[in-house]
Design an enzyme around this catalytic site. Sequence first.
Site, PDB file in Angstrom:
ATOM      1  N   HIS A  56       0.858  -1.177   0.000  1.00  0.00           N
ATOM      2  CA  HIS A  56       0.000   0.000   0.000  1.00  0.00           C
ATOM      3  C   HIS A  56       0.901   1.236   0.000  1.00  0.00           C
ATOM      4  CE1 HIS A  56      -3.768  -2.122   1.823  1.00  0.00           C
ATOM      5  NE2 HIS A  56      -3.124  -2.896   0.975  1.00  0.00           N
ATOM      6  N   GLU A  58       1.223   3.618   2.212  1.00  0.00           N
ATOM      7  CA  GLU A  58       1.882   3.822   3.505  1.00  0.00           C
ATOM      8  C   GLU A  58       2.975   2.785   3.751  1.00  0.00           C
ATOM      9  OE1 GLU A  58      -2.474   5.129   3.905  1.00  0.00           O
ATOM     10  OE2 GLU A  58      -1.371   3.527   2.921  1.00  0.00           O
ATOM     11  N   SER A  81      -7.439   8.216   3.595  1.00  0.00           N
ATOM     12  CA  SER A  81      -7.523   7.668   4.954  1.00  0.00           C
ATOM     13  C   SER A  81      -6.962   6.249   4.972  1.00  0.00           C
ATOM     14  CB  SER A  81      -8.984   7.658   5.415  1.00  0.00           C
ATOM     15  OG  SER A  81      -9.093   7.141   6.722  1.00  0.00           O
ATOM     16  N   CYS A  83      -6.228   2.406   5.493  1.00  0.00           N
ATOM     17  CA  CYS A  83      -7.020   1.201   5.753  1.00  0.00           C
ATOM     18  C   CYS A  83      -6.610   0.623   7.114  1.00  0.00           C
ATOM     19  CB  CYS A  83      -6.784   0.184   4.628  1.00  0.00           C
ATOM     20  SG  CYS A  83      -5.118  -0.527   4.639  1.00  0.00           S
ATOM     21  N   CYS A  86      -2.859  -0.444   7.215  1.00  0.00           N
ATOM     22  CA  CYS A  86      -1.924   0.666   7.365  1.00  0.00           C
ATOM     23  C   CYS A  86      -2.110   1.388   8.701  1.00  0.00           C
ATOM     24  CB  CYS A  86      -2.059   1.617   6.183  1.00  0.00           C
ATOM     25  SG  CYS A  86      -1.559   0.824   4.630  1.00  0.00           S
TER      26      CYS A  86
END
Length: 149
Positions: A56, A58, A81, A83, A86
Amino acid sequence: MDLDLARTWLATAVEEAKAGLAEGGIPIGAALYSADGTVLGRGHNRRVQDADPSVHGETDAFRNAGRQRSYKGTTMVTTLSPCWYCSGLVRQFGISRVIVGEARTFHGGHDWLAEHGVEIVLLDDPECVGMMEDFIAAKPELWNEDIGE
């Protein structure tokens, strides 16, 4: 957190999101900043490009930051935002703050993070919202795969 500085840092994550989109991936970007404002790592969602569901935005930024002695005082900046996966990374490693570009298209775990002492700065950035709305409209099946639906 100074909102002008937060927007400046968000620009790094937006650049990453655009790079991911240009590569045929999902336009979510992130960056990890140190307490003194140094970029430790930056990255973008690479699930499609790497055929790896764990990459992802992040996690890519976190991995690119390399090993840090401590994450206290660091800030994760993300276009969307985070998940639950993360959000767990933020809690696990004690990242102090998360700057969120937008949470309209996906309301992830930032409320949970706030409940557990992580400072959340939600910018509701129009560019981040537009980028995700356009992507979701163009590739709903890929978006649903990304969010596990």
